[in-house]
Design an enzyme around this catalytic site. Structure first.
Site: not given
Ligand SMILES: CC(C)(COP(=O)(O)OP(=O)(O)OC[C@H]1O[C@@H](n2cnc3c(N)ncnc32)[C@H](O)[C@@H]1OP(=O)(O)O)[C@@H](O)C(=O)NCCC(=O)NCCS
Length: 330
Positions: A113, A257, A287
């Site tokens: 990430c 993020h 995500n």
């Protein structure tokens, strides 16, 4: 002094929308559980055989057009992904071939990430030093082919979506530039979020038993990830601002993020940031790991939340553990 800036952005998500209700037909879950715990309403999944480099190619073409830079002007490809097209070579090489760039160096970044921010830092250093003029930084993921789409894997499966975001980084001679980056990693918690197999530390790397146990799917201690994220993100945002004599009040927009809306809401609360100064789009994409920040930044700019002169902080936390923040003046 020469610096670097993002000259253009682009993103691409596959057209297939997968809603929470769609998932509840495939596993024991519900729209209510997912929305309440994560803020996610839908995500995009590829159809058929589509790899990360294919999504990245679409995003790159948009970013190049936005930057008014020709593909032939790219000096380096930095490709952040945890879901490369094949185990090796890296997807950066595959993207170079797709873009018709034989001989152009390609670097794959494996920082999950935080991958896009690590990639942006590499680009910033090469451009700032004068060694390169244009560096392409891409974050792209195809998660849907690598998650356990069943009740056994539901804690992870509901979170992730496919997508790609790209930025063309080039030189800057004025204040519109990447101002600073802080990056971190702590491997002592590597196993709270990982895909174990195939594993070079196992011989053989993959067995039928490992497949039966689902060790080729991501495993996650969600609570531990959550706790770490809400500590590390505010910390690193403060760290990137402090050397510039800036506080959170001086920031126009934080683009975090997109792991979980609750994480981002808690981070915003800790920092004292209202919803107008934090950009979230996890409700529509889930995500997308390395792709989430460039997708979010691109959408934030499209909505007029990032304008010339805006002070923007990009912040990420994820598997590794890795985390970081980038401060830039648009
Ligand atoms: C994953 C996450 C949403 C789970 O939320 P949580 O409140 O911690 O939930 P728990 O793991 O305690 O699970 C609660 C219950 O829901 C169940 N559950 C898990 N996933 C579920 C799902 N998709 N649908 C329905 N129920 C689910 C669990 O089995 C558990 O049941 P039990 O109480 O009978 O044991 C949360 O921990 C989180 O967001 N963590 C961070 C994850 C993340 O950001 N990862 C990416 C980092 S880059």
């Amino acid at each position: 002094m020469r610096g670097s800036r993002i000259l253009g952005l682009g993103f691409h998500v596959p057209p297939r929308v997968v809603t929470n209700d769609d998932l509840s037909k495939l596993m024991e879950t519900s729209d209510e559980w997912i929305v309440q715990r994560t803020g996610i309403k839908e995500r995009r999944w590829v159809d058929g055989d589509v790899g990360a480099s294919e999504l990245a190619e679409h995003a790159t073409k948009k970013a190049l057009a936005d930057a008014r830079v020709d593909a032939k002007q790219i000096d380096l490809i930095v490709f952040a992904t945890l879901s490369p097209d094949v185990n090796f070579p890296g997807s950066g090489c595959l993207l170079g071939a797709r873009l018709g760039l034989p001989g152009v160096p390609a670097l794959d970044v494996r920082n999950q990430c935080t991958g896009f921010l690590y990639g942006l830092a590499v680009a910033d250093q090469f451009v700032r030093s004068g060694a390169m003029q244009h560096v392409l930084v891409v974050g792209a993921e195809v998660h849907s082919t690598g998650i356990d789409i069943s009740t056994r894997g539901r804690d992870v499966a509901v979170l992730f979506g496919d997508g790609a975001g790209a930025a063309v980084v080039g030189p800057s001679e004025d204040e519109h530039r990447i101002l600073d980056t802080k990056l971190h990693a702590d491997g002592s918690h590597y196993d709270i979020l990982m895909v174990e197999a195939p594993a070079s530390r196992r011989n053989p790397r993959l067995t039928h038993e490992m497949l039966d146990e689902g060790r080729h799917f991501p495993s996650m201690d969600g609570k531990a990830v959550f706790k770490q994220a809400v500590e590390r993100l505010p910390e690193v945002i403060g760290e990137v601002l402090a050397p510039h004599g800036l506080g959170i009040a001086d920031v126009d927009l934080v683009v975090p993020h997109q792991a979980n809306l609750r994480i981002n809401e808690m981070v915003a609360k800790r920092l004292g940031l209202g919803p107008d100064r934090v950009f979230n789009n996890i409700d529509r994409y889930g995500n997308t790991t390395a792709a989430s920040i460039p997708i979010a930044l691109c959408e934030a700019r499209e909505r007029g939340m990032v304008r010339p002169g805006s002070r923007v902080v990009l912040a990420a936390f994820g598997a590794g553990l890795t985390w970081g923040a980038t401060l830039l003046r648009w």
